[in-house]
Design an enzyme around this catalytic site. Structure first.
Site, short mmCIF file in Angstrom:
data_model
loop_
_atom_site.label_atom_id
_atom_site.label_comp_id
_atom_site.label_asym_id
_atom_site.label_seq_id
_atom_site.Cartn_x
_atom_site.Cartn_y
_atom_site.Cartn_z
NE ARG A 165 -2.66 -1.63 3.29
CZ ARG A 165 -3.22 -1.62 4.49
NH1 ARG A 165 -4.24 -0.83 4.75
NH2 ARG A 165 -2.75 -2.42 5.44
CD GLN A 184 6.73 -14.08 7.82
OE1 GLN A 184 6.86 -12.86 7.96
NE2 GLN A 184 5.57 -14.71 8.06
N GLY A 237 -9.94 -4.91 16.29
CA GLY A 237 -10.30 -5.98 17.21
C GLY A 237 -10.62 -5.41 18.58
CD GLU A 260 -9.56 -9.24 14.60
OE1 GLU A 260 -9.60 -8.17 13.95
OE2 GLU A 260 -8.71 -9.46 15.49
NE ARG A 284 29.43 21.83 -2.84
CZ ARG A 284 30.11 21.71 -3.99
NH1 ARG A 284 30.50 22.80 -4.65
NH2 ARG A 284 30.41 20.52 -4.48
CE1 TYR A 335 37.33 18.20 -11.96
CE2 TYR A 335 35.64 19.56 -12.98
CZ TYR A 335 36.24 18.32 -12.80
OH TYR A 335 35.75 17.22 -13.46
CB ALA A 382 41.25 44.45 -6.73
#
Length: 457
Positions: free
Chosen positions: A16, A73, A140, A155, A333, A387, A423
């Protein structure tokens, strides 16, 4: 006190939920449902926990780790059949066994403890956790005898009109005398419409043998909620969220608007910290005292020191010191470390970088794969160019460096202590300490040239 054991039923597929994710691994406030159950059970004095797994067994075992032993099971044939799979691990042991479903993350440890304690004090062979509900349709019913013990569980479809008036219902959580449990399980039949073995049948078997069956009624029906679909998942999330927020407020944290503040499980927040609306603090985070967090801030798995401020920003998997100011609109990060008194301003991104005491990047900068010392000023628009399209490289900026606006530091590169970067410079070579480095084209003015471009004509 007798020995105590627990069986957690976590083998159902959860169709479900309509999900590829195994049901009990769906998260409630940042933690899988079944992990909530295991955490609550583990807080009790239990000698052994057995989790019965089926669908998604490997993933559940990986999530829970060594906290539990596991029984498989392989075919889902009912709750009694599921408990039977723990027989090899628990049969013959004396003591009390708690049986609880892995999709009930809201049942409090205090409720589990009260159920077990009453069970043992009354010398019962079985005890049922019950709740009162105004509309018990579908549940129940607990039918008690004159002494207050459980006579039977009926029940809804099998109940008489009088029995249907009963508002005490079975929640599906039980305590058993361990030896009596596995003895009775062998007598459970699957002679029913579904052809399954049901755990409540054990109650009837024990009653027929003249044993005492007790019931402990929780005063909070909501905590017994079983999560079977996305609607129930959202309800559990809402209830857990309110619990968490209330606990933090009672511990001295101010939540300006609790309804619009989301704090996951296992978050630690110090006293006199103020959290503004729209803030999300995810699992693994530890926030100090006297902090100001938010509004509209996300913190995940971070340590934040005392008296720090994080406004309209995102921080993940990082260590943030005391008296640090972050934001608005900053992004911290993973694997970043900000020392005390650091300032990270608007539209600054920090990634896998450390900033020493009192350093600041006030606006519009990217600092990735960098070791930045104390007292460094990173000017507006400056970045570490880390990078090359294949590999990441380190930038080292030593104490007291001044990086002028719009500077590019091409890694790998080291800027020596006390150096000054003019700069607009693009730095490709190491800069010695206390040096002035200027790396930009010389300005050339072409007099009267603009008129030839026919601007504004």
């Amino acid at each position: 006190m007798s020995n105590r054991y627990a069986v957690v039923l976590a083998a159902g597929q959860g169709t479900r939920m309509k999900s590829k994710l195994y049901k009990v691994l769906h998260s409630v406030c940042g933690k899988p449902m079944v992990q909530h159950v295991l955490d609550h059970v583990s807080s009790l004095d239990v000698q052994e926990i057995v989790t019965v797994v089926g669908h998604g067994a490997e993933k559940v075992q990986a999530e829970l780790g060594s906290v539990s032993r596991f029984a498989l099971q392989s075919e889902q044939l009912g709750t009694a059949h599921a408990v039977m799979q723990a027989e090899e691990l628990l049969e013959g042991k004396t003591g009390t066994t708690l049986v609880i479903c892995g999709d009930t993350p809201l049942i409090k440890p205090e409720t589990m403890q009260a159920l077990i304690q009453q069970h043992e004090e009354q010398g019962a062979k079985a005890s049922v956790l019950t709740a009162h509900i105004e509309n018990p349709t579908g549940y129940g019913r607990i039918i008690r005898n004159e002494q207050g013990y459980v006579e039977k569980i009926v029940e809804h479809k099998d109940a008489t009109e009088k029995e249907r008036e009963v508002r005490e219902i079975n929640t599906g959580t039980y305590c058993f005398d361990n030896e009596a449990l596995f003895s009775a399980l062998k007598k459970v039949s699957n002679d029913n419409a579904q052809g399954e073995y049901y755990l409540p049948d054990v109650i009837g078997i024990l009653k027929s043998e003249g044993e005492i069956v007790s019931a402990y009624q929780t005063d909070d029906f909501e905590e017994t909620l079983g999560v079977n679909d996305r609607v129930a998942l959202s309800q559990a999330e809402s209830i857990m969220k309110e619990r968490i927020n209330t606990a933090h407020m009672r511990n001295g944290v101010t939540l300006i608007d609790p309804a619009n503040t989301y704090i996951e499980s296992d978050v630690v927040i110090g006293q006199d910290t103020i959290i503004y609306p729209g803030t999300t603090i995810k699992a693994g985070s530890k926030i100090g005292s006297d902090c100001i967090i938010g509004p509209n801030t996300e913190i995940a798995n971070c340590v934040v020191g005392d008296a720090s401020s994080i406004c309209q920003s995102v921080a993940h998997d990082s260590v943030i010191g005391s008296k640090v100011t972050i934001g608005p609109f900053a992004h911290i990060r993973p694997q970043s470390q900000l020392s005390d008194n650091v300032k990270v301003g608007n539209f600054v991104e920090i990634k896998k970088a450390s900033l020493g005491h009192g350093s600041k990047a006030s606006h519009l900068s990217y600092l990735g794969d960098a070791e930045i010392g104390a007292g460094v000023n990173v000017g507006c628009g400056s970045i570490t160019v880390n990078y090359d399209g294949k590999n990441k490289f380190l930038t080292k900026i030593e104490d007291g460096v001044f990086v002028g606006c719009n500077s590019n530091l091409i890694a790998p590169v080291t800027i020596g202590e006390g150096a000054y970067i003019a700069a607009g410079s693009t730095i490709t070579d190491d800069v010695p300490g206390n040096a002035l480095s200027i790396a930009r084209a010389r300005q050339v003015n072409k007099e009267n040239y603009a008129s030839k471009l026919n601007y504004n004509k």
